[in-house]
Scaffold this motif. Sequence first.
Motif, PDB file in Angstrom:
ATOM      1  N   SER A 360      41.017  20.292-122.225  1.00  0.00           N
ATOM      2  CA  SER A 360      41.648  21.725-122.027  1.00  0.00           C
ATOM      3  C   SER A 360      40.317  22.040-123.437  1.00  0.00           C
ATOM      4  CB  SER A 360      43.333  22.454-122.153  1.00  0.00           C
ATOM      5  OG  SER A 360      43.867  22.065-121.507  1.00  0.00           O
ATOM      6  N   GLN A 361      39.328  23.045-123.167  1.00  0.00           N
ATOM      7  CA  GLN A 361      38.520  24.003-123.521  1.00  0.00           C
ATOM      8  C   GLN A 361      37.927  25.042-123.089  1.00  0.00           C
ATOM      9  OE1 GLN A 361      36.203  21.493-125.488  1.00  0.00           O
ATOM     10  NE2 GLN A 361      37.023  19.994-124.805  1.00  0.00           N
ATOM     11  N   THR A 362      37.953  25.722-123.987  1.00  0.00           N
ATOM     12  CA  THR A 362      37.673  27.434-123.657  1.00  0.00           C
ATOM     13  C   THR A 362      36.729  27.892-122.321  1.00  0.00           C
ATOM     14  OG1 THR A 362      38.409  27.839-125.541  1.00  0.00           O
ATOM     15  CG2 THR A 362      37.640  29.358-124.428  1.00  0.00           C
ATOM     16  N   ASP A 363      35.734  26.583-123.828  1.00  0.00           N
ATOM     17  CA  ASP A 363      34.136  27.201-122.232  1.00  0.00           C
ATOM     18  C   ASP A 363      34.423  26.150-121.288  1.00  0.00           C
ATOM     19  OD1 ASP A 363      31.261  28.440-122.266  1.00  0.00           O
ATOM     20  OD2 ASP A 363      31.038  26.302-121.635  1.00  0.00           O
ATOM     21  N   LEU A 364      34.343  26.341-120.044  1.00  0.00           N
ATOM     22  CA  LEU A 364      34.317  26.523-118.402  1.00  0.00           C
ATOM     23  C   LEU A 364      33.154  24.936-118.564  1.00  0.00           C
ATOM     24  CD1 LEU A 364      35.389  29.251-115.809  1.00  0.00           C
ATOM     25  CD2 LEU A 364      37.068  27.679-117.279  1.00  0.00           C
ATOM     26  N   GLU A 365      32.280  24.545-118.600  1.00  0.00           N
ATOM     27  CA  GLU A 365      31.582  24.162-118.838  1.00  0.00           C
ATOM     28  C   GLU A 365      31.906  22.673-119.702  1.00  0.00           C
ATOM     29  OE1 GLU A 365      28.832  23.425-116.123  1.00  0.00           O
ATOM     30  OE2 GLU A 365      29.662  25.706-115.469  1.00  0.00           O
ATOM     31  N   GLU A 366      32.433  22.857-120.710  1.00  0.00           N
ATOM     32  CA  GLU A 366      32.682  21.773-121.336  1.00  0.00           C
ATOM     33  C   GLU A 366      34.627  21.453-120.434  1.00  0.00           C
ATOM     34  OE1 GLU A 366      33.207  23.601-125.409  1.00  0.00           O
ATOM     35  OE2 GLU A 366      31.298  24.246-125.953  1.00  0.00           O
ATOM     36  N   LEU A 367      35.017  22.001-120.092  1.00  0.00           N
ATOM     37  CA  LEU A 367      36.662  21.630-119.625  1.00  0.00           C
ATOM     38  C   LEU A 367      35.393  20.800-118.660  1.00  0.00           C
ATOM     39  CD1 LEU A 367      39.234  21.622-118.585  1.00  0.00           C
ATOM     40  CD2 LEU A 367      38.396  23.973-117.013  1.00  0.00           C
ATOM     41  N   PHE A 368      35.154  20.673-117.548  1.00  0.00           N
ATOM     42  CA  PHE A 368      34.547  20.185-116.491  1.00  0.00           C
ATOM     43  C   PHE A 368      33.974  18.967-117.321  1.00  0.00           C
ATOM     44  CE2 PHE A 368      34.769  24.064-113.228  1.00  0.00           C
ATOM     45  CZ  PHE A 368      35.598  23.587-113.374  1.00  0.00           C
ATOM     46  N   ASP A 369      33.319  19.047-118.754  1.00  0.00           N
ATOM     47  CA  ASP A 369      32.704  17.830-118.349  1.00  0.00           C
ATOM     48  C   ASP A 369      33.159  17.055-119.315  1.00  0.00           C
ATOM     49  OD1 ASP A 369      30.114  18.678-118.233  1.00  0.00           O
ATOM     50  OD2 ASP A 369      29.460  19.682-119.871  1.00  0.00           O
ATOM     51  N   ALA A 370      34.385  17.691-119.474  1.00  0.00           N
ATOM     52  CA  ALA A 370      36.186  16.383-120.470  1.00  0.00           C
ATOM     53  C   ALA A 370      35.685  16.055-119.246  1.00  0.00           C
ATOM     54  CB  ALA A 370      36.312  17.443-121.441  1.00  0.00           C
ATOM     55  N   ILE A 371      36.614  16.564-118.256  1.00  0.00           N
ATOM     56  CA  ILE A 371      37.099  15.914-117.275  1.00  0.00           C
ATOM     57  C   ILE A 371      36.433  14.771-116.959  1.00  0.00           C
ATOM     58  CG2 ILE A 371      38.276  16.337-114.973  1.00  0.00           C
ATOM     59  CD1 ILE A 371      38.795  19.067-115.814  1.00  0.00           C
ATOM     60  N   VAL A 372      34.980  14.556-116.445  1.00  0.00           N
ATOM     61  CA  VAL A 372      34.086  13.814-115.518  1.00  0.00           C
ATOM     62  C   VAL A 372      34.176  13.034-117.316  1.00  0.00           C
ATOM     63  CG1 VAL A 372      31.977  13.529-114.988  1.00  0.00           C
ATOM     64  CG2 VAL A 372      33.331  15.870-114.557  1.00  0.00           C
ATOM     65  N   ARG A 373      33.681  13.423-117.767  1.00  0.00           N
ATOM     66  CA  ARG A 373      33.958  11.911-118.974  1.00  0.00           C
ATOM     67  C   ARG A 373      34.563  11.098-118.966  1.00  0.00           C
ATOM     68  NH1 ARG A 373      32.074  15.250-122.537  1.00  0.00           N
ATOM     69  NH2 ARG A 373      34.637  16.094-123.382  1.00  0.00           N
ATOM     70  N   THR A 374      36.705  11.560-118.707  1.00  0.00           N
ATOM     71  CA  THR A 374      36.981  10.699-119.146  1.00  0.00           C
ATOM     72  C   THR A 374      37.334  10.046-117.487  1.00  0.00           C
ATOM     73  OG1 THR A 374      38.559  12.140-120.666  1.00  0.00           O
ATOM     74  CG2 THR A 374      39.360  10.588-119.160  1.00  0.00           C
ATOM     75  N   LEU A 375      36.709  10.711-116.607  1.00  0.00           N
ATOM     76  CA  LEU A 375      36.769   9.817-115.382  1.00  0.00           C
ATOM     77  C   LEU A 375      36.159   8.980-115.007  1.00  0.00           C
ATOM     78  CD1 LEU A 375      37.928  12.599-113.031  1.00  0.00           C
ATOM     79  CD2 LEU A 375      39.942  11.108-113.586  1.00  0.00           C
ATOM     80  N   ARG A 376      35.078   9.137-115.308  1.00  0.00           N
ATOM     81  CA  ARG A 376      33.710   7.985-115.554  1.00  0.00           C
ATOM     82  C   ARG A 376      34.365   6.501-116.606  1.00  0.00           C
ATOM     83  NH1 ARG A 376      29.700  10.659-117.378  1.00  0.00           N
ATOM     84  NH2 ARG A 376      28.933  11.625-115.497  1.00  0.00           N
TER      85      ARG A 376
END
Length: 400
Positions: A360-376
Amino acid sequence: MRYPYRNPAGYEERLNRQVMGHLHYSLQEGATLLNTMLEDLPVSFGDDASIVAHQYDPLPKSADTEVDREIDWVIRDADTLVGFESKYDASLGSKQLRDELAKLRANADERYVHLVAITRHASAPSLFDEFDGDPVYWTNWFTIATRLERTDERDVPPAQRVPLRMLRDLFEGEDMEPFSGFDHQDKLQYRYFVRDLRTRVDEIDLENRGKLHTWTTESQDPSGGSRIVPEYIGIPFVDEDRPPHNKAGRPKSKRATVPLVVVDTDRHEVYAGIVFGIQKVSRHRKLLLERGNSIAERYHSNGYEMWIGRNSINNTTVPPEKTRDLDEMQAWLSDTGKKVLAHHDEDDNYRNVWFLRGCSQTDLEELFDAIVRTLREQKAWVIDSDEYLEGSSLSDPSTV
């Protein structure tokens, strides 16, 4: 709102006409709005830009090609001639793009030529690899809708603000409105989240298959006590090379062991990680039983928590149990205590083990980046490497 001209089937020509109409009026006051739509492409226009051709009034000169193409719309300024090929549902072919590029060059009058294809694909279709070095570019409708939604009206000339709003309404009606954050009052945001997430995760060769569910049907008495929106939305992302699994002609929606994203719809928290289907694939249960200590330690040291469940993640009678404590993780994965990894012949058995990390992140781009980083990370640990699992156990239809 529901846009009055929405027509999801066979809508390409009408969509083109509406977009062209809004752009025509905005170009009367310069190219600011148009350049905003195309800001990530190596294409820009001066304020003298105008629409000079479209499929109902095509460019006058033909090229030396088998088919005389009618480009959806063409915009020209003093230095540049740009054709736009728009696809909503129809297919796109490399021959069509080559013919259209040739036609633009035949009508360029010494101007620079570019061809832009706009489709609904999550990422650029592979055919664009054939145009390396050619002025042929790709974008999608979702990207354009996102740019427009995030445009501050104060950055647009007053006369272009009405076309901007009308384009936003059009894309909203076509389900192209970008995800703008979770909202208990707007159930469509879950749909937009999954849709926009798909485009990001596609870049790491994972894909979410199946239909998107919006959970917007209201019911005073939901059958079975079900919620309009489940407490957790689980979004699996399988390796793009994983073959489809069908049983009696029906796609199997519940995957055995797979990277996934989980949305807690009550708290609007987002997690990413992996779920092990320990009862569906016996070798995965044995893996956790034999190597549970080291696996738990690796996940724990990288910020993951562990969930265990006897049934669905949304089972309200026996909800998932959760822990961040390493000793507890290792105890749960041992052959004593809760018997999480017990054989399915035993009464007290569990079905799933999740390792999830908060994104979870307040900034939506940071949210998607964190998800992709974890899935990668999960793709590298579990799919690309045989350190824990045999790759065949994730790709062989007989095991998943």
